[in-house]
Write an enzyme that holds these catalytic residues in place. Structure first.
Site, mmCIF file in Angstrom:
data_model
loop_
_atom_site.group_PDB
_atom_site.id
_atom_site.type_symbol
_atom_site.label_atom_id
_atom_site.label_comp_id
_atom_site.label_asym_id
_atom_site.label_seq_id
_atom_site.Cartn_x
_atom_site.Cartn_y
_atom_site.Cartn_z
ATOM 1 C CG HIS A 166 8.975 15.140 -40.329
ATOM 2 N ND1 HIS A 166 9.335 14.341 -39.271
ATOM 3 C CD2 HIS A 166 9.316 16.409 -39.979
ATOM 4 C CE1 HIS A 166 9.877 15.087 -38.327
ATOM 5 N NE2 HIS A 166 9.864 16.345 -38.726
ATOM 6 C CG HIS A 213 12.636 9.647 -42.845
ATOM 7 N ND1 HIS A 213 12.186 8.495 -42.240
ATOM 8 C CD2 HIS A 213 12.239 10.670 -42.051
ATOM 9 C CE1 HIS A 213 11.535 8.800 -41.137
ATOM 10 N NE2 HIS A 213 11.557 10.114 -40.996
#
Length: 399
Positions: A166, A213
């Site tokens: 991302h 993350h």
């Protein structure tokens, strides 16, 4: 082992960031909140802990292409939101790094802004995403542990964490757009730089807020993207001329990405990583072939070289907004129709060829079915977006 220990520490940082932004585990989850990692002997998904690595390319995968080990059902904590401003800000920012954004923003750029920019954005995005996806499978670093981290997304929880694709995609798109438009349109560079930084920062922070993350994953993704942009920048002029390349270009554009997808690194568990990578490479192949078709058959007269600086960007009038919305609506409808039709036909052919029961969703995960049907489907989508949609726009008088 070192990355596992780091992930344990980094998970605590992510959990503290979530708490500062008003995201907490539900009260009934408090008993397990102090647990920092997996218990001894506990098998978790790659998002929660490490698993024994498969040995060899085909290890852990029977003859029919399915993994022997299916990823266990991921445990997702219930959570309480105490600051809805951050909640909606970061959930929206996370959506800017997902498929729904790319399938709308990239075609919108082609149809309503500049095909020249669209071509660069798509190809750099494909390159960055492929490298990021493969790096995940090579490094096999876990996602943040839950608990203490609260995870808000389920679909990609079985994927590995390092790097954050991302963050890579957001950085690649924002700064490729900035660099490519500097000499083509006149606007305050500082404003463009601020928008690129804000966009990529929001997406990066959203990956921490959603618990998908660690800080290292996000920073690693940004760093890898920066290096790739620097290394590939001298070749961007070549990208601009891909549509006028050799007649053999479509063959290379189809064969090379398909082989990369078919020989994708084998994961310990099934995850959507290979499927997503196939979708990305196929879309890039389709877009490249679409531009080649436009040039070869002289369907569209589009300048491939940089234009002189445009003094004033056209103002956003009601008429321009209405035409842009009409072009976008027509294009998206046609893309979705093509996607649905090609996907259905390709699955029927593959099911028949491999003698698989129709509507067997598990069979879609087989290597010999998943890669071909997704590659054919999204290559068709890419060609449709760059060739057939502009033709339809012209037919409807929207150009």
């Amino acid at each position: 082992m070192a990355e596992l220990l780091w992930s344990l520490q980094d998970s605590q940082l992510v959990a503290r960031f979530q708490r500062r932004c008003g995201l907490f585990p539900a009260p009934d989850e408090g008993a397990s909140e102090n647990r920092a990692g997996p218990a001894d002997g506990e098998a978790l998904t790659p998002g929660l802990g490490h698993l024994p690595a498969a040995k060899g390319k085909g290890a852990g995968e029977p003859a029919n292409g399915l993994r022997r080990l299916a990823a266990p059902q991921a445990y997702v904590q219930k959570y309480v939101v105490k600051n809805y401003f951050y909640y909606y800000l970061f959930r929206f920012s996370a959506a800017l790094g997902q498929e729904v954004f790319y399938i709308t923003f990239l075609p919108f750029t082609h149809w309503n802004i500049d095909p020249y920019l669209s071509r660069r954005l798509t190809i750099i995005w494909v390159l960055v995403m492929y490298i990021g996806q493969v790096t995940k499978e090579i490094l096999k670093w876990p996602r943040p542990f839950s608990p203490p981290v609260v995870k808000l997304e389920k679909r990609v929880i079985a994927e590995y964490g390092m790097p954050s694709t991302h963050a890579m995609a957001a950085t690649a798109i924002s700064f490729t757009l900035l660099i490519s438009s500097m000499d083509r349109y006149q606007y305050p560079f500082v404003l463009g730089l601020m928008m690129a930084v804000v966009f990529s920062t929001l997406v990066g922070l959203s990956r921490l807020y959603t618990g998908m993350h660690t800080v290292l994953d996000v920073l690693g993704g940004i760093l890898i993207t920066a290096v790739l942009i620097v290394l590939t920048y001298p070749a961007w002029t070549l990208i601009d001329r891909l549509d006028s390349a050799s007649p053999l270009l479509p063959v290379c554009v189809l064969v090379v990405p398909f082989l990369l997808c078919y020989n994708y690194p084998v994961s310990d568990y099934y995850s959507p990583t290979r499927a997503d990578t196939t979708t990305i490479l196929a879309a890039g192949a389709g877009v490249t072939i679409g531009f080649w078709i436009n040039h070869f058959f002289q369907l569209v007269s589009e300048p491939t070289e940089s234009l002189p600086v445009i003094q004033n960007i056209p103002p956003l009038t009601t008429e321009l907004l209405a035409v842009g919305l009409a072009k976008f609506t027509v294009g998206i409808v046609l893309i979705l129709l093509v996607r649905q039709l090609v996907q259905k036909l390709s699955l029927q052919v593959l099911y028949s060829w491999f003698k698989v029961v129709t509507r067997n969703t598990e069979a879609r995960r087989r290597l010999e079915i998943e890669v071909p049907y997704k590659f054919v489907t999204y290559t068709s989508v890419g060609i449709c977006a760059t060739t057939f949609v502009p033709m339809l726009h012209r037919f409807l008088g929207l150009l």
